[in-house]
Design an enzyme around this catalytic site. Structure first.
Site, PDB file in Angstrom:
ATOM      1  CG  ASN A  65      -6.497  -0.720   1.607  1.00 18.45           C
ATOM      2  OD1 ASN A  65      -5.836  -0.366   0.639  1.00 18.45           O
ATOM      3  ND2 ASN A  65      -5.943  -1.174   2.714  1.00 18.45           N
ATOM      4  CG  HIS A  74      -3.000   3.369   2.268  1.00 18.86           C
ATOM      5  ND1 HIS A  74      -3.568   3.088   1.039  1.00 18.86           N
ATOM      6  CD2 HIS A  74      -3.093   2.230   3.007  1.00 18.86           C
ATOM      7  CE1 HIS A  74      -3.974   1.828   1.044  1.00 18.86           C
ATOM      8  NE2 HIS A  74      -3.705   1.288   2.213  1.00 18.86           N
ATOM      9  CB  CYS A  81      -0.954   0.006   1.181  1.00 20.76           C
ATOM     10  SG  CYS A  81      -2.001  -1.453   1.238  1.00 20.76           S
TER      11      CYS A  81
HETATM   12  N1  COA Z   1     -18.218  -8.245  10.064  1.00 22.01           N
HETATM   13  C1  COA Z   1     -18.654  -8.582  11.291  1.00 22.01           C
HETATM   14  N2  COA Z   1     -17.830  -8.972  12.275  1.00 22.01           N
HETATM   15  C2  COA Z   1     -16.519  -8.995  11.983  1.00 22.01           C
HETATM   16  C3  COA Z   1     -16.008  -8.675  10.728  1.00 22.01           C
HETATM   17  C4  COA Z   1     -16.927  -8.278   9.738  1.00 22.01           C
HETATM   18  N3  COA Z   1     -16.535  -7.928   8.497  1.00 22.01           N
HETATM   19  N4  COA Z   1     -14.671  -8.800  10.747  1.00 22.01           N
HETATM   20  C5  COA Z   1     -14.336  -9.208  11.987  1.00 22.01           C
HETATM   21  N5  COA Z   1     -15.475  -9.341  12.729  1.00 22.01           N
HETATM   22  C6  COA Z   1     -15.586  -9.737  14.122  1.00 22.01           C
HETATM   23  C7  COA Z   1     -14.434 -10.576  14.592  1.00 22.01           C
HETATM   24  O1  COA Z   1     -14.638 -11.937  14.229  1.00 22.01           O
HETATM   25  C8  COA Z   1     -14.520 -10.379  16.093  1.00 22.01           C
HETATM   26  O2  COA Z   1     -15.520 -11.194  16.592  1.00 22.01           O
HETATM   27  P1  COA Z   1     -15.341 -11.924  18.018  1.00 22.01           P
HETATM   28  O3  COA Z   1     -15.188 -10.789  19.003  1.00 22.01           O
HETATM   29  O4  COA Z   1     -16.587 -12.689  18.139  1.00 22.01           O
HETATM   30  O5  COA Z   1     -14.090 -12.723  17.883  1.00 22.01           O
HETATM   31  C9  COA Z   1     -14.997  -8.928  16.220  1.00 22.01           C
HETATM   32  O6  COA Z   1     -15.550  -8.581  14.938  1.00 22.01           O
HETATM   33  C10 COA Z   1     -13.912  -7.953  16.562  1.00 22.01           C
HETATM   34  O7  COA Z   1     -12.805  -8.217  15.713  1.00 22.01           O
HETATM   35  P2  COA Z   1     -11.512  -7.362  15.786  1.00 22.01           P
HETATM   36  O8  COA Z   1     -10.509  -7.930  14.835  1.00 22.01           O
HETATM   37  O9  COA Z   1     -11.118  -7.171  17.211  1.00 22.01           O
HETATM   38  O10 COA Z   1     -12.070  -5.971  15.246  1.00 22.01           O
HETATM   39  P3  COA Z   1     -11.311  -4.609  15.100  1.00 22.01           P
HETATM   40  O11 COA Z   1     -12.037  -3.558  15.822  1.00 22.01           O
HETATM   41  O12 COA Z   1      -9.843  -4.749  15.342  1.00 22.01           O
HETATM   42  O13 COA Z   1     -11.506  -4.298  13.554  1.00 22.01           O
HETATM   43  C11 COA Z   1     -10.324  -4.366  11.506  1.00 22.01           C
HETATM   44  C12 COA Z   1     -10.975  -5.172  12.592  1.00 22.01           C
HETATM   45  C13 COA Z   1      -9.772  -5.311  10.464  1.00 22.01           C
HETATM   46  C14 COA Z   1     -11.389  -3.465  10.869  1.00 22.01           C
HETATM   47  C15 COA Z   1      -9.192  -3.478  12.124  1.00 22.01           C
HETATM   48  O14 COA Z   1      -8.334  -4.280  12.902  1.00 22.01           O
HETATM   49  C16 COA Z   1      -8.390  -2.791  11.074  1.00 22.01           C
HETATM   50  O15 COA Z   1      -8.891  -1.971  10.342  1.00 22.01           O
HETATM   51  N6  COA Z   1      -7.080  -3.069  11.002  1.00 22.01           N
HETATM   52  C17 COA Z   1      -6.230  -2.486   9.991  1.00 22.01           C
HETATM   53  C18 COA Z   1      -6.459  -3.214   8.702  1.00 22.01           C
HETATM   54  C19 COA Z   1      -5.905  -2.499   7.522  1.00 22.01           C
HETATM   55  O16 COA Z   1      -6.123  -1.320   7.341  1.00 22.01           O
HETATM   56  N7  COA Z   1      -5.171  -3.226   6.680  1.00 22.01           N
HETATM   57  C20 COA Z   1      -4.593  -2.748   5.495  1.00 22.01           C
HETATM   58  C21 COA Z   1      -3.453  -1.861   5.779  1.00 22.01           C
HETATM   59  S1  COA Z   1      -2.640  -1.372   4.343  1.00 22.01           S
END
Ligand code: COA
Length: 334
Positions: free
Chosen positions: A290, A260, A113
């Protein structure tokens, strides 16, 4: 005499097909509400039929027209992508042929990215050294082909698209004032997409479990979401500070930041940490998700073609992503 490097043209291309959060909730156990509140994304473009080089060609040819250059005037094409059509040839070579940029050298660059930032800084070096005058940098991705459409924690985040810039040895357009590149390979496993496994006649595949064998050779994006989130917030802040200090500018001197486009919450946290109001951050991830290496070029093209920028405005492009990598480019607009 130190030569100047400026952006003299921009372009973007997004596939027409829109996939909404509701569409995604038919594929995986998710909801519009969850995706919007956790990421800010409402919809993304998912390519039907157009591969990465097709998107790259469209964005590149728009950027060339916008720069007022003929394809023969381009000396180098750099394509930043993690989703090329082929391992070989490069996406940049396919674009070179389609554009008719017969005088251009061409290669691809992998910085996930942060690809557009790494591409622009690479182009800047070729121009500053005097080797080349006009360089086309394209960030293009069809991430839809490497997403695990059964993994709700990743497939909801990404989209397809391409953004492009033409850089030249001029003070006009968006003149580069400062740049910064960083990498932390020790965190390489935070965000991965595997390539070809090492299987050959000398490897005993009986030593590899059946389930692992099935997975090998299927490139899919895997991510430690929370680790990536923390890395992103920290490196946006670090890179903004780095470019500002290189040219002795302060937060208030900046008109716009183009981060980004990964997650609204990442951008909001970075805005709080660096103490630059969120209104100064250009955000379009609600419409495209993204798009990895494409996102900054797409956003820059949208901002450049709006009536929001005035002569003398300072704009910072800042990226982060797999590798892990990060970087920033500070521009002065004219
Ligand atoms: N829909 C519904 N529930 C979802 C889900 C979705 N699309 N994706 C994950 N969950 C659930 C998980 O399974 C978890 O459930 P559980 O508590 O029963 O285990 C719960 O939501 C919380 O998951 P968690 O991973 O703690 O959520 P989060 O607040 O960290 O958000 C992201 C997840 C991926 C949105 C966040 O971590 C993020 O944006 N990270 C950066 C990712 C990124 O930008 N990557 C590219 C960089 S270039």
């Amino acid at each position: 005499m130190m030569s100047h490097v400026g952006i003299i043209g921009t372009g973007r291309y997004l596939p027409e097909n829109i996939m909404t959060n509701d569409d995604l909730s038919n594929l995986v156990d998710t909801s519009d509400e969850w995706i919007r509140t956790r990421t800010g994304i409402r919809e993304r473009r998912i390519s039907v039929g157009m591969n990465t080089s097709d998107l790259a060609y469209e964005a590149g040819s728009i950027a060339l027209k916008n720069a007022g250059l003929k394809p023969e005037e381009i000396d180098l094409i750099i394509c930043a992508t993690i989703t090329p059509d082929y391992f070989m040839p490069s996406c940049a070579c396919i674009v070179q042929a389609r554009l008719g940029a017969v005088n251009a050298a061409a290669f691809d660059l992998t910085a996930a990215c942060t690809g557009m930032i790494y591409g622009m800084v690479t182009a800047e070096q070729f121009i500053k050294s005097g080797m080349y005058k006009n360089v086309l940098v394209i960030g293009a991705e069809t991430l839809s082909k490497v997403l695990d459409w059964k993994d709700r924690s990743t497939c909801v985040l990404f989209g397809d698209g391409a953004g492009a810039v033409v850089l030249s040895n001029t003070k006009k357009g968006g003149m580069i004032l400062a740049t910064n590149l960083e990498a932390d390979g020790s965190k390489y496993d935070h965000l991965t997409c595997s390539a070809i496994p090492l299987i050959n006649p000398c490897v005993n595949t009986e030593d590899i479990s059946a389930s692992r064998l099935k997975m090998l050779g299927q490139p899919k994006i895997r991510m430690l979401g929370q680790e990536v989130f923390k890395y992103a917030v920290r490196t946006i802040t670090d890179n903004l500070k780095a470019v500002l200090s290189k040219v002795n500018l302060k937060n208030d001197d900046i008109a716009y930041i183009i981060p980004h486009q990964a997650n609204q919450r990442i951008i909001e946290q970075a805005s709080k940490f660096i103490k630059i109001p969120i209104q100064k951050f250009f955000i379009n991830l609600d419409r495209y998700g993204n798009t990895s290496a494409a996102s900054i070029g797409i956003a820059l093209d949208e901002l450049a073609k709006s009536d929001k920028l005035s002569t003398g405005d300072k704009v910072i492009l800042v990226g982060f992503g797999g590798g892990m990598t990060s970087g920033a480019v500070l521009l002065e607009w004219s």
